[in-house]
Design a protein around this motif. Structure first.
Motif, PDB file in Angstrom:
ATOM      1  N   LEU A 155      94.777  61.421 -49.010  1.00 48.69           N
ATOM      2  CA  LEU A 155      94.489  60.018 -49.323  1.00 48.69           C
ATOM      3  C   LEU A 155      93.502  59.415 -48.337  1.00 48.69           C
ATOM      4  CD1 LEU A 155      98.045  58.580 -50.069  1.00 48.69           C
ATOM      5  CD2 LEU A 155      96.172  58.825 -51.696  1.00 48.69           C
ATOM      6  N   HIS A 213      86.499  59.650 -43.303  1.00 45.53           N
ATOM      7  CA  HIS A 213      85.116  60.109 -43.415  1.00 45.53           C
ATOM      8  C   HIS A 213      84.156  58.994 -43.014  1.00 45.53           C
ATOM      9  CE1 HIS A 213      82.007  62.760 -44.511  1.00 45.53           C
ATOM     10  NE2 HIS A 213      81.704  62.228 -45.681  1.00 45.53           N
ATOM     11  N   ASP A 265      91.315  60.823 -46.372  1.00 45.80           N
ATOM     12  CA  ASP A 265      90.067  61.518 -46.023  1.00 45.80           C
ATOM     13  C   ASP A 265      88.842  60.635 -46.194  1.00 45.80           C
ATOM     14  OD1 ASP A 265      88.581  63.950 -45.278  1.00 45.80           O
ATOM     15  OD2 ASP A 265      87.722  63.664 -47.259  1.00 45.80           O
ATOM     16  N   ARG A 266      88.804  59.907 -47.304  1.00 50.82           N
ATOM     17  CA  ARG A 266      87.634  59.064 -47.575  1.00 50.82           C
ATOM     18  C   ARG A 266      87.452  58.038 -46.457  1.00 50.82           C
ATOM     19  NH1 ARG A 266      83.454  57.093 -50.540  1.00 50.82           N
ATOM     20  NH2 ARG A 266      82.270  57.794 -48.771  1.00 50.82           N
TER      21      ARG A 266
END
Ligand code: GTP
Ligand code: MG
Lengths: 75, 725
Positions: free
Chosen positions: B388, B394, B390-391
């Protein structure tokens, strides 16, 4: 077609895996290689990463990386 | 007669159940969790069984023998360099095809291998049938079905392992992957090139070394250069020629072709041994995931879980905490009644009980917090959190996987920092290590509870939640900053397995809590106890202080004057006057104690620190308490307990003592912000040093976090004052 263009619930057969060599090898070692069937389970809420089923297990990849993989026979 | 000893290594893919089996065999309690990358170091255990002394090694999981991250390197190096007598490849039977990839590579290094087809239960419920006899025959190695968490098949596994170790089979003759004609051709040409030259003695078996060199494995190449010397260069040159030849022939890198061929070999085997009954059954795990990572409610649920974790910690933890608190108070009061006044009594009550007792009451809260984190780990939600997040991670130039150490950081920074080993890129690791201490660890919890409980009573829960949240935000901002300055570069690609959800084992949760309690109590009986005694001693000595006023004389004269008043009042208003007398004496006593404290060794240290903390609204006692927090964060509360309590005569709770001190809600907030951010405890610093391997990064981590803490607390306090809070 690129893997990153596939929609949830679609299946396809991997055709070619591109990308930088270290990552490419890891992806291949995890079973995402030419001829493997994959199923797009879902995209994460923020549309990245995506979850796919390959060789009977669930793997998640970033869209960026999925864009290096081409698939055929998409259904 | 001394027993013969055998070394047995447990290798296999991440999350296949190696540690579960290791714990089963050795009776230890190494950490198990349902996400890939739980074990990051090799662990040893020794047992005596069947007349042998068995040295069992639990290795970190790895997908292949061409490692990607440091914990995978550990696993490979062990298998290669230490040459264990037997390697047990723990295979997730419900995931056979991918697991066999590592197995084919283990076969290539010519060690004695044995398969444990673990998770046989999962495979069965999925309708997977594996013909073990056939597989055993095809690969010519022993195979045992096991169910790690129910200890099924473990004894047989050990027996087979010993049998294999004692047999003198020639592993080099066993069936391995045979590559295509061109590659095999290159291998044999290189082999004769090497064998022709007697000066060359390779660090590993010849065929395997050639294969790895053809695959362009950097580590193996370096070892060859190191070990073989000048001739090594020739070998590498020769290999390079073949690599180019093969690359031309296949229009792709040889390592890619070889990966393909291994999977081809595996496919051939699977055809003969593997069948699934494809009755479309409901996959519970997938259904759970449809909810938990759902496009719309995935994030709300995630935030709810985190919120619930803290809510449980505080609201549920409050009850047992109050019981413990009552117990500690009762103990202190009865001890006070029992013992005659002496220095020892002072030490016991104002040193040991005030110090240890003020922290020990938080055991329930800490246990609940760890319980919740263990639930995340054991159910498999941990990897979903990474998925969840990661975005978002990132965006700050980090990896979803970095979120796992960060979540663990809510428990304790030490294992959290170790967990960064699963990150492939060195920069990602250092970055994650630098920001993980901002995830407020459980040892800081008592400080928040004490301060918010006293100064924000009704809003305590929300204030603490905000503190934690601020920690996450600051971690993210700091990460962003470092990424664009000190640690430039892109984050590593995100490739992560998502294991199926599993029902956590109650037994292992209980054991986990038990171990945590033991650790906590040990800490109380060790560092915190010693620390408390030291702090008390420093604040109780020297005994012969030159007071600025003659308190005893003053008390006597006050008493005398009131006494005459009482006599004069002639019993009329004596009660009222006596009360006034007591108050007057108490005030003098307090002034005396306060002066004594200020002139004690501790007070002198405090005086030096005072100017540093004054702008933050923290007095010298608070400053000293924060300083002692370097030893362990719990001790901050102990120190406050000792220093503030010693002064407040009659107020036997830290609460009253703090309320009557100079501390205000605003300065309490500043103090909490400081605690949230400032230098981590000594154990964490040592771990940072160990994991970054760099003195500079450690020093950097310590200084920048402390500076940041000071600046942030300064802004809170001064800003708040300007706003008139
Ligand atoms: N159903 C089932 N679950 C198992 C079995 N063996 C282990 N598990 C569970 O699988 C998960 C992973 O177990 P671990 O022992 O931590 O796996 P590991 O191989 O050490 O993992 P890493 O250290 O991450 O490489 C845990 O949740 C175990 O409870 C089994 O035979 N059946
Ligand atoms: Mg493990």
């Amino acid at each position: 077609m690129l893997l990153s263009e596939m929609k949830e619930g679609q299946t396809g057969i991997i055709n070619r895996v591109g990308g930088k060599s270290a990552l490419r090898r890891r992806v291949l070692e995890m079973g995402v290689l030419k001829g493997s069937e994959i199923y797009i389970e879902k995209y994460a809420p923020l549309k990245d990463p995506l979850e796919l089923i390959v060789k009977g297990y669930h793997l998640s990849l970033r869209v960026e990386e999925a864009a290096q993989i081409t698939v055929e026979d998409v259904k | 007669m001394s027993q013969k000893s055998l070394t047995i290594a447990l290798a296999g893919n991440p999350n296949s159940g190696k540690t579960t089996i290791f714990n089963n065999i050795t009776g230890t309690r190494q950490k198990v969790g349902n996400w890939p990358g739980v074990t990051v170091e090799k662990k040893e255990g020794i047992v005596s069984k069947y007349g042998y002394e068995l040295k069992i090694i639990d290795l970190p999981g790895t997908y292949s023998l061409t490692p990607f991250s440091i914990e995978e390197i550990v696993a490979r190096d062990f298998v290669l360099d230490e040459c264990p007598d037997v390697v047990i490849d723990i295979i997730d039977a419900s995931n056979l095809e991918r697991s066999l990839y590592l197995a084919t590579q283990l076969r290539e290094i010519d060690c004695k291998v044995l398969f444990a087809l673990n998770m046989a239960d999962v495979a069965r419920t999925r309708g997977i049938k594996i013909d073990a006899d056939k597989l055993s025959e095809l690969l010519d190695l022993p195979i045992v079905f096991t169910i790690g968490n129910k200890s099924e098949g473990i004894d047989e596994l050990l027996k087979k392992a010993i049998e294999l170790a004692e047999s003198d089979v020639d592993t080099s003759g066993k069936r391995k992957v045979k590559y295509n004609k061109d590659i095999e051709n290159s291998i044999s040409k290189l082999r004769s090139f090497i064998e022709k030259n007697s000066e060359i003695s390779l660090p590993y078996k010849t065929r395997w070394t050639i294969i790895k060199l053809l695959e362009n494995d950097k580590i193996v190449r370096e070892r060859v250069l190191q070990k073989v010397g000048d001739q090594g260069r020739n070998v590498i040159q020769e290999v390079q020629i073949h690599r180019e030849l093969l690359a031309d022939r296949f229009n792709d890198d040889p390592e890619i072709v070889m990966t393909d061929e291994r999977y081809g070999f595996i496919a051939g085997i699977l055809k003969e041994v593997f069948t699934t009954i494809t009755k479309q059954r409901i996959d519970i795990s997938r259904n759970i995931d449809l909810v938990l990572t759902n496009r719309f409610i995935g994030f709300p649920v995630f935030i709810f879980f985190i919120w619930a974790m803290f809510q449980l910690t505080f609201s549920l933890g409050v009850y047992p905490m109050e019981w413990l608190d009552t117990g500690v108070n009762w103990f202190s009061v009865s001890l006070d009644g029992l013992l005659p006044d002496s220095l020892l009594k002072d030490l016991l009550i104002n040193g040991v009980i005030a110090g240890v007792g003020s922290v020990i009451v938080f055991l329930p809260n800490i246990l609940i917090l760890f319980f919740c984190i263990a639930l995340f780990e054991d159910t498999g939600y941990m990897s979903r959190a990474a998925f969840l997040m990661d975005r978002i991670m990132h965006l700050i130039g980090l990896h979803g996987k970095s979120f796992i150490p960060m979540l663990m950081g809510f428990g304790c920074s030490v294992p959290a920092i170790m967990a960064t080993r699963t990150l492939e890129s060195e920069k990602d690791r250092i970055l994650t290590i630098l920001i993980t201490p901002f995830m407020s660890c459980s040892a800081k919890l008592p400080i928040y509870i004490v301060l918010t409980g006293i100064f924000f009573s009704a809003k305590a829960g929300n204030v603490i939640f905000c503190i934690y949240f601020a920690g996450i935000i600051i971690a993210i901002l700091a990460g962003r900053l470092f990424r664009s300055t000190l640690l430039r570069g892109a984050d590593a690609p995100f490739v992560m397995e998502l294991p199926p959800y599993r029902v956590p084992m109650v037994k292992s949760l209980i054991i986990h809590m038990w171990d945590r309690s033991k650790m906590f109590l040990k800490k109380m009986g060790g560092v915190i106890l010693i620390g408390s005694v030291v702090i008390w001693t420093l604040s109780a000595f020297p005994r012969n202080i030159q007071y600025s006023r003659d308190y005893i004389a003053e008390i006597n004269s006050v008493r005398a004057s009131y006494n005459t008043e009482i006599i004069a009042a002639n019993g009329l208003d004596s009660q009222h006057i006596e009360k006034k007398l007591d108050a007057a004496i108490a005030e003098l006593e307090m002034a005396r104690k306060s002066e004594m404290m200020e002139k004690s060794y501790m007070g002198r240290i405090g005086k030096i620190l005072a100017p540093v903390f004054a702008p933050l609204g923290i007095d010298w006692r608070g400053g000293v308490a924060l300083l002692t927090g370097f030893v362990a964060k719990e001790i901050v509360v102990s120190t406050m307990g000792i220093l503030y309590l010693a002064e407040g005569e009659g107020s036997n709770t830290l609460k009253n003592a703090l309320l009557s001190s100079d501390m205000t809600p605003l300065s309490a907030l500043a103090m909490m912000v400081f605690v949230l951010l400032y230098l981590p405890c000594i154990a964490t610093v040592a771990t940072i040093k160990q994991e970054t391997g760099s003195f500079k990064w450690t020093l950097f981590s310590v200084t920048y976090s402390t500076l940041l803490a000071w600046v942030a607390a300064f802004c809170v306090y001064q800003g708040g004052k300007i706003l008139g809070l």
